[in-house]
Design a protein around this motif. Sequence first.
Motif, short mmCIF file in Angstrom:
data_model
loop_
_atom_site.label_atom_id
_atom_site.label_comp_id
_atom_site.label_asym_id
_atom_site.label_seq_id
_atom_site.Cartn_x
_atom_site.Cartn_y
_atom_site.Cartn_z
N PRO A 191 0.62 2.14 -3.89
CA PRO A 191 2.07 2.02 -3.61
C PRO A 191 2.43 1.04 -2.50
CG PRO A 191 1.43 4.32 -3.80
CD PRO A 191 0.16 3.53 -3.74
N PHE A 192 1.53 0.82 -1.55
CA PHE A 192 1.89 0.05 -0.37
C PHE A 192 1.56 -1.44 -0.48
CE2 PHE A 192 0.52 4.37 1.03
CZ PHE A 192 1.80 4.88 1.24
N ASP A 193 0.45 -1.75 -1.08
CA ASP A 193 0.01 -3.14 -1.14
C ASP A 193 0.45 -3.87 -2.40
OD1 ASP A 193 -1.38 -2.79 1.28
OD2 ASP A 193 -3.15 -2.04 0.23
N SER A 194 0.78 -3.12 -3.46
CA SER A 194 1.07 -3.74 -4.75
C SER A 194 2.55 -3.77 -5.09
CB SER A 194 0.32 -2.98 -5.86
OG SER A 194 -1.05 -2.83 -5.56
N PHE A 195 3.38 -3.05 -4.33
CA PHE A 195 4.77 -2.90 -4.71
C PHE A 195 5.70 -2.91 -3.49
CE2 PHE A 195 2.44 -0.87 -8.16
CZ PHE A 195 3.07 -1.38 -9.28
N GLU A 196 6.96 -3.22 -3.78
CA GLU A 196 8.07 -3.00 -2.85
C GLU A 196 8.73 -1.69 -3.26
OE1 GLU A 196 8.25 -5.14 -0.53
OE2 GLU A 196 7.35 -6.97 -1.36
N THR A 197 8.92 -0.78 -2.32
CA THR A 197 9.57 0.49 -2.64
C THR A 197 11.08 0.29 -2.74
OG1 THR A 197 7.86 1.63 -1.38
CG2 THR A 197 9.82 2.90 -1.97
#
Length: 320
Positions: free
Chosen positions: A111-117
Amino acid sequence: MQRRTFIKTGLSASAMLAAGPALAEWVPRRPINAILPYSAGGGTDALARAAAASADGILPVPLVIVNKPGSSGITGATEAAAARPDGNTVMVTSAGSFLLTSMLRDTDVNPFDSFETIAQIGNLTPAVIVPANSPFQSVQDLVDAARDAPGALRWAHNGRGGFHQVAGQSFLDRNELVAQDVPFKGGGPTRAAVIGEQVDFAFVGIQQAAGFENELRVLALAAPERDAIRNDVPTLAELGFDYVAVSSPIVFFAPKGTDPEVVSGMEAALKAITETDQFAALMRERGNVPAFLGGADTTARLRQMQQETQPVIDALKSQG
């Protein structure tokens, strides 16, 4: 990104402004495909489709839910992460399951390195569920049976590494119980397995019982507080059983590198969607309630979950 007018899209200026100035700056021109990395019929799918059905008048284009199940949600997440970061492809997922799976399996996406929340729109809470005609009338009945025959009972969850497995395994470990876990691809298949008595019990979202009250019996909720809708169901803590409280926010993500203006516009749109009467009504039909959190607060929640569940993940890894 410049402001544009939207007479041709059918989205009125008043609707745009009601959704917030960020949305007024971001204007999607094509349908937005939201990859959902689980099968249709589960809790995440139900919440995502409620949001899509409530987007009319908020978004000028359709929000299309695209199911891409496989590998406990990693197949769809990998495809979403590789999409062009232009706002036309996003992901909506059980972020707790995504996080825990990435911790357990050391995946190429997380969730943190691959995407923008973007934002959270709702929340899923696991419960202990048995078939309606099960001999287990209470959690104590279930615990007694598991202690009498260690390893004999079969229990279902939504996939190895997901938050339902972590919740269930923590309950078993902390109460010194042994049972055989049986993973399924999503909440719908897990619920079907319980109804069909392929397993003795399951840890699955309490929302899965909505509309299936004649086929399922909910014994307890694995949460600090009772459910807002099914408030007749006691918590494991009330019943005196130890467990780790693991719930899962339903979160929209954009591929890493997506323009911050697009992300903030989508966040504003999702906030407006969750505030509609239609979304609230659809959520209630599905046994849930809206629970919006902005991107920054959602990321902070996931970071906290990562820290709190690390010991459980370490234990699962050591078990092989």
